[in-house]
Design an enzyme around this catalytic site. Structure first.
Site, PDB file in Angstrom:
ATOM      1  N   ASP A   1     -37.083   2.272 -24.494  1.00 38.88           N
ATOM      2  CA  ASP A   1     -37.185   2.313 -25.949  1.00 38.88           C
ATOM      3  C   ASP A   1     -36.687   3.646 -26.487  1.00 38.88           C
ATOM      4  OD1 ASP A   1     -38.323  -0.117 -25.821  1.00 38.88           O
ATOM      5  OD2 ASP A   1     -40.385   0.557 -26.164  1.00 38.88           O
TER       6      ASP A   1
ATOM      7  N   ASP B   1     -37.982   5.846 -28.245  1.00 42.13           N
ATOM      8  CA  ASP B   1     -39.082   6.658 -28.781  1.00 42.13           C
ATOM      9  C   ASP B   1     -39.565   7.638 -27.713  1.00 42.13           C
ATOM     10  OD1 ASP B   1     -40.377   5.115 -26.972  1.00 42.13           O
ATOM     11  OD2 ASP B   1     -41.653   4.055 -28.411  1.00 42.13           O
TER      12      ASP B   1
ATOM     13  N   ASP C   1     -42.198   7.671 -25.757  1.00 37.13           N
ATOM     14  CA  ASP C   1     -42.622   7.052 -24.510  1.00 37.13           C
ATOM     15  C   ASP C   1     -41.412   6.663 -23.674  1.00 37.13           C
ATOM     16  OD1 ASP C   1     -45.246   7.264 -24.386  1.00 37.13           O
ATOM     17  OD2 ASP C   1     -45.728   5.248 -25.140  1.00 37.13           O
TER      18      ASP C   1
ATOM     19  N   GLU D   1     -38.554  -0.970 -19.069  1.00 36.92           N
ATOM     20  CA  GLU D   1     -39.985  -0.729 -18.957  1.00 36.92           C
ATOM     21  C   GLU D   1     -40.750  -1.965 -19.422  1.00 36.92           C
ATOM     22  OE1 GLU D   1     -39.786   2.106 -22.815  1.00 36.92           O
ATOM     23  OE2 GLU D   1     -41.813   1.639 -22.139  1.00 36.92           O
TER      24      GLU D   1
END
Ligand code: 1YM
Length: 638
Positions: free
Chosen positions: A497, A499, A501, A424
């Protein structure tokens, strides 16, 4: 039929089953574990289908064991002439092929186990307890790893009848023993749909989950539940059944179909109540009946403009249907035994369905015309699309340079060696480029969140640049045009990532791949990278942890060696925060990284999950999240 204990046939011990479980239940993974429940459920269902029982109860017990109970005749308990010191029950539980003549099962079930299922369950269980109510008494016998623990005990008198089998799978056989309630729900639900009238209760003792499945209209109810919220082309369902079809195959079949305006349809098929996710000759027969029936009706009513040809996909798009067949000797093939390959059945199935389809269409000409006109519209749209697509293809051939500009390709063009990392954003893309092995690893950065394909229409989807880049880079096309032979990278790795998101982007990408390149997943080409969340430094050593649990383990290990060590923990906010050497070591280097292979365990559940979580209905999403919230407490990252 009256059962005669002397009818028992060839018998064999259970040692072989424990030695080679794969031969009997197809492995020792989660799927195989759940297969044990299927076996008992099949036995109980047979008793219902034979008209001796009307209720089945399945309980996922607190300690991890499972019980299946029916109110049928009860497994026979009288001694057998050939084994004067053993009850029929003991022989049935401890010998393979104790089906024999008296277990008059017309249809082989569960990949051909043919009534030996209950002994296989016993062989692979740490313990099994069977309770039978029959001949005026309750009876009980316990087994340990397939061997009787004492004989059959006669308990109190009872007027009830039935069989209850409780078992605890053996940890020596199954690496992980955890039944998933979703799988059991799906299993019970489809058994109930496929055997109309059966009442199946499912309870999980340690949660509040409790279901009762009862579908008096069988398959029709099944399809109705799918299309409940869909806009239907016509309200009528095409429902039918046929028996004694075919010359030498004694085929019985049932089906229910509804056509909607949706552009994605859904078709399931079963053979002897076993799901056949990979289709086969029975589906071929049905599809060809539908195509021929619709084509003939269109011609007869002059609904077909010149130059337009209806193909199978035009009939199947937006079609929600279930086909269930019963045949005496099914041949299941394919890697997961989910495909039917009996050659003699396609024709008779086609014939039976086509006859009834003609009758159905001509019996309600107005409604039928509406349906067939919509199918003709689809054919027109498809032919138009093909014209545009072929002009794009020609353009790209002249341009030659077809790969997206954002792709940093690898040197090798051998798909067996190469990997594509989808990341991303440009910043993570930059780190990945520096961390990669340029010979074998390519990097494609995507901008922000890709389109949610569950919600976007085809048009928006085809115009989306990120999606286009993805499809072009992978090289195998998408949707119905997907062709694995064009695949440019043997491994496609989603690297986001660690997390929320990142998880969201990963789920959007998974949705995309599941809907438009399912064969990429089925053939094991899709992976999730596992970037670490923490780095734990102590003295001169540093380790990486994927999550909180792993972090604690590392800390504990350091403390056990050096109780007063100074420990320094840093949390990575994103891939871009890692220096290239860290990213290489933890996430990309084939020698040191960890990858998760994406696979579809149960097509039905996966389809529903994506539909609910990523689909257009916020209410469904909300309900799904509420249902699952209790499992997520530890992982919320807000
Ligand atoms: C929870 C599992 O196994 N119920 C069950 C099994 C049998 C019978 C009834 C049964 C069948 C017949 C005659 C027959 C089985 N019988 C045999 C065998 N529930 C569950 N309920 N009497 C009782 O088919 O003729 C194997 S299973 F071998 F005895 F026929």
């Amino acid at each position: 039929m009256t059962y005669n204990a002397s009818d028992i046939e060839v018998l064999e011990g259970l040692e072989g089953v424990r030695r080679r479980p794969g031969m009997y239940i197809g492995g020792t993974d989660k799927r195989a574990l759940h297969h044990l429940v299927t076996e008992l459920l099949d036995n109980a269902t047979d008793e219902v289908v034979a008209g001796h029982a009307d209720r089945i109860t399945l309980i996922l017990e607190r300690g991890g064991s499972v019980s299946v109970q029916d109110n049928g005749r009860g497994i026979p308990v009288d001694p057998l002439p050939r084994y004067p010191d053993k009850s029929a029950l003991e022989v049935i539980l401890t010998k393979l092929h104790a089906g024999g003549k008296f277990h008059n099962k017309a249809y082989a079930t569960a990949g051909g186990l043919n009534g030996v299922g209950i002994s296989v369950v016993n062989a692979l269980s740490l313990w099994t307890e069977v309770q039978v109510d029959r001949d005026g008494f309750s009876w009980q016998q316990r087994f340990s790893r397939g061997k009787p623990e004492g004989g059959l005990r006669q308990l109190e008198p009872t007027r009830k009848r039935g069989t209850k089998v409780t078992f605890m799978p053996d940890a020596e056989i199954f690496p992980e023993i955890r039944f998933q309630i979703e799988n059991l729900v799906e299993m019970c639900r489809s058994k109930a749909y496929l055997n109309k009238g059966v009442k199946i209760r499912l309870k999980a003792e340690d949660t509040d989950v409790s279901h009762e499945f009862h579908y008096p209209n069988g398959l029709e109810d099944f399809v109705a539940s799918w299309v409940e919220k869909q806009e239907k082309i016509i309200p009528e369902f095409f429902v039918g059944q046929a028996e004694g079809v075919g010359a030498d195959e004694n085929i019985r079949l049932e089906w229910a179909i509804s056509w909607t305006f949706d552009d994605k349809g859904r078709q399931l098929s079963y053979c002897n109540t076993i799901p056949t996710g990979q289709g086969g000759t029975h589906e071929t027969g049905m599809k060809s009946a539908l195509l021929k029936g619709v084509r003939e009706f269109a011609e007869a009513r002059n609904l077909l403009p010149k130059g337009i040809t209806i193909v199978s996909d035009d009939v199947l798009d937006g079609m929600f249907g279930v086909l269930s067949i019963f045949i005496p000797s099914p041949s299941f093939s394919g890697q997961t035994k989910e495909k039917i390959t009996n050659t003699g059945i396609a024709r008779p199935i086609e014939g039976a369905i086509k006859d009834q389809l003609d009758h159905w269409l001509h019996g309600q000409p107005e409604q039928a015309s509406k349906l067939v006109e919509t199918i003709v519209e689809r054919a027109k749209e498809r032919q138009n699309r093909r014209k545009t697509a072929s002009s794009i293809k020609r353009k790209s051939v002249t341009n030659r340079l077809t790969l997206p500009g954002k792709l940093t390709d690898c040197i090798t063009s051998d798909p067996d060696l190469s990997e594509l990392f989808i990341v991303e954003g440009d910043s993570a893309g930059g780190s990945a480029k520096q961390a990669r092995d340029r010979h074998t690893q390519a990097v494609l950065p995507l901008r922000g969140k890709i389109l949610n394909v569950e919600q976007a229409n085809m048009d928006k989807f085809e115009k989306n640049t990120e999606v286009q880049n993805l499809v072009t880079a992978i090289g195998a096309g998408c949707g119905k045009q997907f062709d694995l032979s064009g695949l440019r990278y043997g491994s496609v790795i989603i690297m986001t990532d660690a997390d929320v998101d990142g998880a969201h982007i990963a789920s959007l990408l998974l949705t995309f791949f599941y809907r438009f390149m399912p064969d990429l997943i089925r053939n094991g080409h899709l992976y999730l990278a596992q970037p670490p969340l923490f780095r734990v430094n102590s003295g001169s050593s540093s380790s990486y942890a994927l999550d909180e649990e792993e972090k604690q383990k590392i800390i504990k290990k350091i403390r056990s060696k050096r109780p007063n060590a100074k420990i320094d923990i840093s949390r990575f906010k994103g891939l871009g925060e890692m220096v290239p050497s860290q990213l290489r070591e933890t996430t990309m280097n084939t020698q040191t990284r960890r990858l998760l292979k994406v696979f579809v365990d149960d097509e039905e559940i996966t389809h529903d999950t994506f539909d609910r979580l990523m689909g257009k209905r916020p209410i469904e999403r909300f309900k799904f999240i509420q249902e699952k919230a209790s499992f997520a407490q530890d992982n919320l990252d807000i």
